[in-house]
Design a protein around this motif. Structure first.
Motif, PDB file in Angstrom:
ATOM      1  N   GLU A  78       0.796  -1.227   0.000  1.00 36.63           N
ATOM      2  CA  GLU A  78       0.000   0.000   0.000  1.00 36.63           C
ATOM      3  C   GLU A  78       0.833   1.284   0.000  1.00 36.63           C
ATOM      4  N   ALA A  79       2.075   1.196   0.490  1.00 42.29           N
ATOM      5  CA  ALA A  79       2.919   2.397   0.518  1.00 42.29           C
ATOM      6  C   ALA A  79       4.059   2.319  -0.490  1.00 42.29           C
ATOM      7  N   GLY A  80       4.280   1.142  -1.085  1.00 36.81           N
ATOM      8  CA  GLY A  80       5.332   1.015  -2.087  1.00 36.81           C
ATOM      9  C   GLY A  80       6.730   1.170  -1.537  1.00 36.81           C
ATOM     10  N   VAL A  81       6.931   0.767  -0.277  1.00 34.97           N
ATOM     11  CA  VAL A  81       8.235   0.900   0.360  1.00 34.97           C
ATOM     12  C   VAL A  81       8.940  -0.455   0.375  1.00 34.97           C
ATOM     13  N   LEU A  82      10.213  -0.432   0.734  1.00 38.77           N
ATOM     14  CA  LEU A  82      10.952  -1.675   0.907  1.00 38.77           C
ATOM     15  C   LEU A  82      10.540  -2.321   2.230  1.00 38.77           C
ATOM     16  N   PRO A  83      10.685  -3.638   2.372  1.00 40.84           N
ATOM     17  CA  PRO A  83      10.199  -4.328   3.575  1.00 40.84           C
ATOM     18  C   PRO A  83      10.997  -3.959   4.818  1.00 40.84           C
ATOM     19  N   PRO A  84      10.341  -3.361   5.815  1.00 39.44           N
ATOM     20  CA  PRO A  84      11.080  -2.884   6.998  1.00 39.44           C
ATOM     21  C   PRO A  84      11.190  -3.887   8.134  1.00 39.44           C
ATOM     22  N   GLY A  85      10.348  -4.944   8.153  1.00 39.98           N
ATOM     23  CA  GLY A  85      10.203  -5.752   9.360  1.00 39.98           C
ATOM     24  C   GLY A  85      11.468  -6.402   9.867  1.00 39.98           C
ATOM     25  N   ASP A  86      12.199  -7.117   9.012  1.00 34.56           N
ATOM     26  CA  ASP A  86      13.402  -7.807   9.464  1.00 34.56           C
ATOM     27  C   ASP A  86      14.525  -6.820   9.775  1.00 34.56           C
ATOM     28  N   ILE A  87      14.575  -5.715   9.051  1.00 28.06           N
ATOM     29  CA  ILE A  87      15.538  -4.653   9.368  1.00 28.06           C
ATOM     30  C   ILE A  87      15.267  -4.126  10.772  1.00 28.06           C
ATOM     31  N   ARG A  88      13.983  -3.880  11.072  1.00 22.89           N
ATOM     32  CA  ARG A  88      13.615  -3.370  12.396  1.00 22.89           C
ATOM     33  C   ARG A  88      14.045  -4.317  13.513  1.00 22.89           C
ATOM     34  N   LYS A  89      13.829  -5.627  13.318  1.00 17.89           N
ATOM     35  CA  LYS A  89      14.217  -6.602  14.339  1.00 17.89           C
ATOM     36  C   LYS A  89      15.717  -6.603  14.572  1.00 17.89           C
ATOM     37  N   CYS A  90      16.498  -6.478  13.502  1.00 15.02           N
ATOM     38  CA  CYS A  90      17.946  -6.466  13.658  1.00 15.02           C
ATOM     39  C   CYS A  90      18.434  -5.163  14.289  1.00 15.02           C
ATOM     40  N   LEU A  91      17.799  -4.056  13.958  1.00 12.64           N
ATOM     41  CA  LEU A  91      18.160  -2.789  14.608  1.00 12.64           C
ATOM     42  C   LEU A  91      17.918  -2.849  16.112  1.00 12.64           C
ATOM     43  N   VAL A  92      16.800  -3.423  16.511  1.00 13.50           N
ATOM     44  CA  VAL A  92      16.504  -3.555  17.938  1.00 13.50           C
ATOM     45  C   VAL A  92      17.556  -4.429  18.618  1.00 13.50           C
ATOM     46  N   ALA A  93      17.993  -5.498  17.937  1.00 14.52           N
ATOM     47  CA  ALA A  93      19.033  -6.351  18.504  1.00 14.52           C
ATOM     48  C   ALA A  93      20.345  -5.602  18.661  1.00 14.52           C
ATOM     49  N   MET A  94      20.581  -4.634  17.786  1.00 13.29           N
ATOM     50  CA  MET A  94      21.807  -3.830  17.858  1.00 13.29           C
ATOM     51  C   MET A  94      21.728  -2.729  18.916  1.00 13.29           C
ATOM     52  N   ALA A  95      20.551  -2.415  19.413  1.00 11.04           N
ATOM     53  CA  ALA A  95      20.374  -1.279  20.321  1.00 11.04           C
ATOM     54  C   ALA A  95      21.247  -1.419  21.564  1.00 11.04           C
ATOM     55  N   ALA A  96      21.827  -0.310  21.973  1.00  9.31           N
ATOM     56  CA  ALA A  96      22.751  -0.334  23.113  1.00  9.31           C
ATOM     57  C   ALA A  96      22.039  -0.634  24.421  1.00  9.31           C
ATOM     58  N   ASP A  97      20.809  -0.147  24.578  1.00  6.16           N
ATOM     59  CA  ASP A  97      20.085  -0.295  25.843  1.00  6.16           C
ATOM     60  C   ASP A  97      18.712  -0.892  25.568  1.00  6.16           C
ATOM     61  N   GLU A  98      18.579  -2.183  25.880  1.00  2.90           N
ATOM     62  CA  GLU A  98      17.311  -2.876  25.641  1.00  2.90           C
ATOM     63  C   GLU A  98      16.169  -2.257  26.437  1.00  2.90           C
ATOM     64  N   GLY A  99      16.488  -1.649  27.585  1.00  2.33           N
ATOM     65  CA  GLY A  99      15.455  -1.062  28.427  1.00  2.33           C
ATOM     66  C   GLY A  99      15.132   0.388  28.126  1.00  2.33           C
ATOM     67  N   ASP A 100      15.815   0.973  27.163  1.00  8.18           N
ATOM     68  CA  ASP A 100      15.552   2.361  26.806  1.00  8.18           C
ATOM     69  C   ASP A 100      14.116   2.504  26.305  1.00  8.18           C
ATOM     70  N   PRO A 101      13.386   3.531  26.746  1.00  4.56           N
ATOM     71  CA  PRO A 101      11.982   3.679  26.338  1.00  4.56           C
ATOM     72  C   PRO A 101      11.784   3.721  24.826  1.00  4.56           C
ATOM     73  N   LEU A 102      12.683   4.387  24.102  1.00  4.00           N
ATOM     74  CA  LEU A 102      12.535   4.446  22.658  1.00  4.00           C
ATOM     75  C   LEU A 102      12.752   3.065  22.032  1.00  4.00           C
ATOM     76  N   THR A 103      13.729   2.322  22.539  1.00  6.34           N
ATOM     77  CA  THR A 103      13.968   0.969  22.026  1.00  6.34           C
ATOM     78  C   THR A 103      12.743   0.092  22.255  1.00  6.34           C
ATOM     79  N   LYS A 104      12.151   0.198  23.443  1.00  8.67           N
ATOM     80  CA  LYS A 104      10.951  -0.585  23.731  1.00  8.67           C
ATOM     81  C   LYS A 104       9.793  -0.159  22.843  1.00  8.67           C
TER      82      LYS A 104
END
Length: 388
Positions: A78-104
């Motif tokens: 519907e938006a014609g974008v590239l698939p973000p889902g797996d990228i998002r999961k890997c970015l979260v895994a890379m996050a420095a602070d798992e408990g950071d509110p933005l990361t959550k």
């Protein structure tokens, strides 16, 4: 309607287990950290990412761009974008602070908004506002204070297609992952020739350690290897390459497949001679001394995988199958890898110990610092036999 905000707690719990294990040692014993690249997607690649980060590896991820299910599928269509889902999961895994509110918050899924996640929406919105998917990834990396790099394997719009063992063709990653029959082969279709994302190839070529998986073989790992140039980059690298086999067969794409059949599928899609090590969960009682097993890095504990009393079919390996894999130049490592608290997940502590073992073996056995081009042309595979 369920809770308005939800997330999968399994990854959070697995990551916490790594953080609590304070006895970990880095992979490297010099000033330069090991350069590691995880190739995959889905829910499996983040486990390898977080495990490598806990060992202070310089970690990158190359992520499949074929997902077309769930929130990602809606955004693609519907938006014609590239698939973000797996990228998002890997970015979260890379996050420095798992408990950071933005990361959550980045992981939150909104039941009242077609089950989209905030991370998917942010990546798609930033792709639109910047005109660049890699720039969208970089912005989110900075927001999450990511400790590594995440690369799409391609920036081209691709569709994953699959053929089953009984000859049926399936169009799309979502359909392939829920196949009624075991998959035999997958390929990418696109309106134009598919090109690899060059920074992803650079990361692979420069790696010391390449990890395939864990994750869905046909729909998360292989779509990366189907992008032209990716397998050549693996061949050109001097990295030790490890394939982390799934714990259990998936009631779609890999139904009933053994560990040997997982390995053969990799080889069938271009990885013949390029897998140095294969890590398999010990689901059967493989006894040292009966043929191949005395040449396999073995943890003799075994057992069924089950959730709340419901048995899940594990991916099995026999001594004969292990010997057949090793005869093709791949060291088979069998371990008890199941997380006791999340039985369909790899135990990150066991995974970390296995990663450390692979790096140690690759450094002490010069045959694994291979000239990929020479090996590709070799007529016969060297039979590798090793004792743990």
């Amino acid at each position: 309607m369920g809770a308005p905000f939800s997330l999968d707690p399994s990854a959070t719990a697995a990551f916490a287990k790594l953080e609590q294990d304070v006895g970990a040692q880095a992979l490297h014993d010099t000033a330069a950290p090991v350069k590691a690249v995880v190739i995959g997607g889905g829910t499996g690649a983040p486990v390898s990412i977080r495990t490598l980060l806990s060992l202070e590896a310089d970690t990158s991820a190359v992520v499949a761009m074929a997902d077309d299910g769930g929130s990602t599928g809606i955004l693609r269509e519907e938006a014609g974008v590239l698939p973000p889902g797996d990228i998002r999961k890997c970015l979260v895994a890379m996050a420095a602070d798992e408990g950071d509110p933005l990361t959550k918050a980045f992981k939150y899924r909104f039941s009242f908004a077609r089950n989209h996640t905030l991370g998917n929406l942010m990546l798609s919105a930033l792709e639109e506002s910047t005109g660049s998917f890699p720039e969208a990834i970089d912005i989110c990396s900075r927001l999450l204070n990511a400790r590594g790099r995440v690369f799409p394997s391609t920036l081209d719009e691709v569709r994953l297609c699959a053929a089953t063992w009984n000859g049926c063709k399936l169009d799309g990653q979502a359909k392939a992952s829920h196949s009624d029959s075991t998959l035999y082969r997958v390929w990418l279709e696109s309106a134009a020739p598919v090109r690899a994302y060059e920074p992803a190839l650079d990361a692979i070529r420069e790696a010391d350690f390449i990890v395939l998986g864990p994750g869905s073989l046909f729909t998360s790992i292989l779509p990366n290897l189907l992008v032209p140039g990716v397998i050549d980059a693996i061949r050109d690298s001097h990295a030790a390459t490890l394939f982390v086999c799934s714990l259990a067969d998936q009631q779609g794409e890999t139904r009933g497949m053994t560990a040997l059949e997982h390995y053969e599928a990799l080889c069938r899609h271009g990885m013949e001679g390029l897998v140095d090590y294969m890590l398999v969960h010990s689901v059967d009682s493989l006894h040292p001394g009966d043929g191949a097993c005395d040449r396999v890095g073995l943890d003799a504990r075994s057992g069924q995988i089950g959730v709340h009393g419901e048995e899940i079919r594990p991916v099995r390996i026999s001594c004969d199958d292990a010997d057949r894999i090793q005869s093709r130049g791949t060291v088979v490592m069998v371990r008890d890898l199941v997380d006791p608290d999340r039985p369909t997940w790899h135990d990150p502590i066991a995974l970390r110990n296995a990663f450390r073992t692979v790096l140690r073996l690759s450094r002490t056995q010069p045959r694994f610092a291979r000239d990929r081009e020479v090996e590709r042309r070799a007529a016969d595979m060297v039979k590798v036999r090793t004792k743990e």
